[in-house]
Design an enzyme around this catalytic site. Structure first.
Site, PDB file in Angstrom:
ATOM      1  N   HIS A 203       2.296  -4.624   6.900  1.00 23.86           N
ATOM      2  CA  HIS A 203       1.297  -3.435   6.624  1.00 23.86           C
ATOM      3  C   HIS A 203       1.304  -2.717   7.912  1.00 23.86           C
ATOM      4  O   HIS A 203       1.369  -1.307   7.549  1.00 23.86           O
ATOM      5  CB  HIS A 203      -0.201  -4.187   6.335  1.00 23.86           C
ATOM      6  CG  HIS A 203      -1.067  -3.021   6.126  1.00 23.86           C
ATOM      7  ND1 HIS A 203      -1.477  -3.024   4.818  1.00 23.86           N
ATOM      8  CD2 HIS A 203      -1.908  -2.582   6.848  1.00 23.86           C
ATOM      9  CE1 HIS A 203      -2.689  -1.944   4.815  1.00 23.86           C
ATOM     10  NE2 HIS A 203      -2.661  -1.645   6.182  1.00 23.86           N
ATOM     11  N   GLU A 204       0.870  -3.107   8.848  1.00 25.65           N
ATOM     12  CA  GLU A 204       0.833  -2.276  10.044  1.00 25.65           C
ATOM     13  C   GLU A 204       2.151  -1.635  10.292  1.00 25.65           C
ATOM     14  O   GLU A 204       2.053  -0.613  10.907  1.00 25.65           O
ATOM     15  CB  GLU A 204       0.288  -2.912  11.100  1.00 25.65           C
ATOM     16  CG  GLU A 204      -1.134  -3.560  11.060  1.00 25.65           C
ATOM     17  CD  GLU A 204      -2.198  -2.737  10.630  1.00 25.65           C
ATOM     18  OE1 GLU A 204      -1.952  -1.303  10.935  1.00 25.65           O
ATOM     19  OE2 GLU A 204      -3.079  -2.979  10.009  1.00 25.65           O
TER      20      GLU A 204
ATOM     21  N   HIS B 244       2.357   1.626   8.354  1.00 20.84           N
ATOM     22  CA  HIS B 244       1.678   2.623   8.931  1.00 20.84           C
ATOM     23  C   HIS B 244       2.579   3.171  10.162  1.00 20.84           C
ATOM     24  O   HIS B 244       2.705   4.598  10.258  1.00 20.84           O
ATOM     25  CB  HIS B 244       0.618   2.301   9.680  1.00 20.84           C
ATOM     26  CG  HIS B 244      -0.689   2.107   8.911  1.00 20.84           C
ATOM     27  ND1 HIS B 244      -1.296   2.963   7.812  1.00 20.84           N
ATOM     28  CD2 HIS B 244      -1.600   0.961   8.477  1.00 20.84           C
ATOM     29  CE1 HIS B 244      -2.262   2.530   7.185  1.00 20.84           C
ATOM     30  NE2 HIS B 244      -2.638   1.304   7.602  1.00 20.84           N
TER      31      HIS B 244
ATOM     32  N   HIS C  61       5.136   5.689   9.027  1.00 18.93           N
ATOM     33  CA  HIS C  61       4.509   7.052   8.438  1.00 18.93           C
ATOM     34  C   HIS C  61       4.483   7.749   9.721  1.00 18.93           C
ATOM     35  O   HIS C  61       4.716   8.954   9.744  1.00 18.93           O
ATOM     36  CB  HIS C  61       3.199   6.477   7.863  1.00 18.93           C
ATOM     37  CG  HIS C  61       2.721   7.693   7.078  1.00 18.93           C
ATOM     38  ND1 HIS C  61       1.384   7.742   6.350  1.00 18.93           N
ATOM     39  CD2 HIS C  61       3.041   8.949   6.661  1.00 18.93           C
ATOM     40  CE1 HIS C  61       1.023   8.625   5.697  1.00 18.93           C
ATOM     41  NE2 HIS C  61       2.270   9.540   5.939  1.00 18.93           N
TER      42      HIS C  61
END
Length: 671
Positions: free
Chosen positions: A461-462, A465, A468
């Protein structure tokens, strides 16, 4: 100018020289950087030439670089490696920063120049990204109160300053409660615990100088303890301490802070002409209105609660078979759910965990990024702020893309949770700058460090990010990377979690810590089959938190947030054996700052999109379909906030999604 925070950083890729920075450097560096930024703003506001995009908007983009450097370093160490000196500095800096940015947003001459450019926008030859930067800048000034005057303007500044102090106090109180509490275990208390929990408890005891194993309030330690300890009395003691964070009375109690914060947010919204803080906050998000958020959450709530109620009956029967009478309690759920998982899926967390080594999961997250986007990762030997940190250079076709820093282990100096931030964001103006991105997690230390399946999902998940940020390809920093609508920012991170579930990824990287053998096929099949196990519980605890957050901000601020929380949960029919994922006194997403206030729902809003987006891969050529990967980078990962979020998703998928893919993905869709 001998302060290292204010010098040019002649380090590899311009990484902060952490080995030369001392706590004593921060205050003087901030004073200087604030003064420089103030001078830059004054020069823009008082310029003699007519306002243009270049001398106003681009000048604003170029201003404050020294301030960015100082704050990026400070907030990194304040969150991930705090100490009394840094906590004191944070209390000092919060009102300073609030006053500084209130002064900028209240600068009438500056706002007049921005408004002049805005009013003439149709006559200007602006690129689409420049049009977007102009719109966002003008809107942010209006929403910050730039159009206010007199007593209203003064009051807005006071509110912002006070909210900054309250957010800092909330964070530090929570950190203090998490840092100070631990439960010592005697050797007999370790009975029934798997080896990885015992090792983590011993490591935690060493950090606390406790002379033996301890359970702390770190999620990566307390959750497996609640899963495996047969000692109901110890589970109850640990669970009650966990949910009491921020509500223990005394100087670290957050309940009055929450009440004052909500009242000030309501007043702030009213000053700007909004009926509620939720109306104000959601105006700029994809959801737009509180009712749209409520509709989504309630659409998921009903099937989730029905599933949780059915699961609770099964767990209660199991508990009573063990000779424990009375109702299922919150400290019982994880214990009996784990026993049920072993029985129904033949999947034992203790047997599973050796296959999820931290290092191998890092490799897996990198390998997926290599296959999808052509990125390569090379370890960097550079000084960082803590010995636990690691760094990599990220390249593509030999060209530098970014620096990625990982800080993975729990410690008393680190606030709870997991997060990603850019110590330097990607931009091309006023000069090209490559991002420096950091992931911070709170995994239990071990040799080797072993993750739960949920921990591994957090890591992916991190890193979503981080991608991105790293793949951002815009001109202006204000729309770079994760500078997007709050209910869009979780799309890349939650979408990336899906690659952990790809069978070929697990087959390659889920290898046993001792033997190196890949996960057996039957275990792999069981892991994937159990992906939606206990999803009623997980969904209920999350949605309850999101609905309480919305209720706090949609309408008049409650004088007693704890009473309002209880009212919302009662009206929902909250299962007695499940608690909110984040009760109000520890709800840092909402009360440590404005980030997720009235916006905790955004994880689920994004999940509607991520479930649909991964279906796009599956409908094409599979999880690593190159055309879908290229479209994901082109329309979402590289574009930041340079276009409207809805437009970006539609460009990627051809349409906006419905809730069906989410319910299906969580195993909550009607058969």
């Amino acid at each position: 100018m001998t302060n290292p925070l204010l010098q040019d950083w002649n380090t590899p890729f311009g990484i902060a020289p952490f080995d030369h920075i001392a706590d004593e450097d921060f205050a003087s560096a901030l004073d200087t950087a604030l003064r420089q930024h103030r001078d830059e703003i004054d020069a823009i506001a008082t310029a003699k030439q007519p306002a243009s995009f270049a001398n106003t908007l681009e000048a604003l983009e170029a201003a404050g670089k020294s301030l960015d450097k100082v704050l990026s370093v400070f907030f990194t160490v304040a969150g991930a490696d705090s100490n009394p000196a840094r906590e004191a500095l944070q209390r000092q800096f919060s009102p300073q920063m609030a006053a500084h940015f209130s002064e900028i947003s209240g600068n009438k001459a500056l706002f007049a120049r921005i408004s002049q450019v805005w009013e003439n926008k149709d006559a200007l030859d602006l690129t689409p990204e420049q049009q977007r930067v102009l719109m966002l800048t003008h809107r942010s000034f209006v929403r910050a109160g730039a159009a206010l005057s007199g007593d209203e303007e003064t009051r807005m500044k006071e509110i912002k300053a006070r909210l900054a102090v309250l957010g800092t106090d909330f964070t530090q109180n929570l950190l203090a409660d998490e840092r100070d509490w631990f439960m010592a275990l005697e050797e007999g208390d370790l009975e029934g615990l798997p080896e990885f929990v015992i090792n983590s408890a011993r490591n935690a005891g060493e950090e606390k100088n406790a002379g033996g194993p301890v359970i702390t309030l770190s999620r990566s330690l307390i959750v497996p303890f609640l899963q495996f300890s047969p000692r109901r009395d110890l589970r109850e003691k640990a669970f009650k301490a966990w949910v009491a964070r921020g509500a223990n009375g005394g100087k670290t109690d957050n309940r009055s802070i929450a009440a004052e914060t909500l009242a000030l947010r309501q007043e702030r919204a009213n000053l700007l002409g909004y009926a509620s803080f939720a109306d104000y906050k959601l105006e700029t998000e994809m959801a737009k209105t509180p009712q749209a958020v409520r509709d989504l959450l309630l659409a998921v709530w009903e099937p989730a609660r029905a599933q949780a109620d059915a699961d609770a009956k099964i767990l209660t029967d199991m508990m009573q078979t063990d000779g424990v009478n009375g109702p299922l309690a919150p400290w019982d759920w994880r214990y009996y759910s784990e026993k049920r998982r072993v029985a129904e899926h033949d999947l034992d967390e203790a047997a599973l965990k050796p296959y999820f080594q931290l290092d191998r999961m890092i490799e897996a997250s990198f390998a997926c990024a290599t296959r999808l986007f052509g990125l390569a990762f090379k370890p960097l030997d550079v000084p960082l702020y803590h010995p636990d940190c690691r760094a990599w250079e990220v390249t593509r076709n030999g060209a530098h893309v970014a620096v990625f820093i990982g800080d993975y282990f729990a410690r008393g100096s680190k606030r709870s949770g997991a997060w990603c931030s850019a110590m330097r964001a990607q931009a091309k103006f006023p000069s090209v700058q490559a991002p420096v991105v950091i992931n911070v997690c709170n995994f239990a230390k071990g040799d080797p460090a072993l993750l739960s399946y949920d921990d591994a999902r957090t890591l992916f998940h991190e890193f979503g990010h981080a991608l991105h940020q790293m793949l951002s390809n815009v001109t202006y920093e204000s729309v770079s990377g994760t500078s997007v609508a709050r209910d869009f920012v979780e799309l890349p991170s939650q979408l990336y979690e899906h690659w952990l579930e790809v069978p070929e990824v697990l087959s390659e990287f889920a290898t046993h810590a001792e033997t190196g053998a890949p996960m057996p096929q039957d275990m792999l099949d069981k892991v994937l089959a159990a992906a939606t196990y206990d999803m009623g519980f997980q969904t209920v605890e999350y949605v309850a938190s999101a609905l309480v957050d919305l209720a706090f901000h949609d309408g008049a601020a409650p004088q007693d947030p704890m009473a309002r929380q209880a009212e919302v949960l009662e009206a929902l029919g909250m299962p007695a054996a499940i608690t909110m994922r984040h009760a109000t006194p520890q709800f840092a997403h909402v009360f440590a700052g404005d980030g997720y206030s009235s916006g905790y729902y955004s994880y689920m809003w994004s999940e509607v999109m991520d479930a649909d987006a991964f279906e796009a891969f599956e409908e094409a050529g599979g999880a690593f379909d190159p055309a879908r990967a290229a479209a994901l980078e082109e329309h979402i990962l590289s574009t930041g906030g340079s276009r409207d979020a809805g437009e970006l998703y539609t460009a990627f998928r051809g349409r906006l999604p419905g809730v069906e893919a989410l319910l299906k993905g969580r195993g909550l869709a009607a058969e």
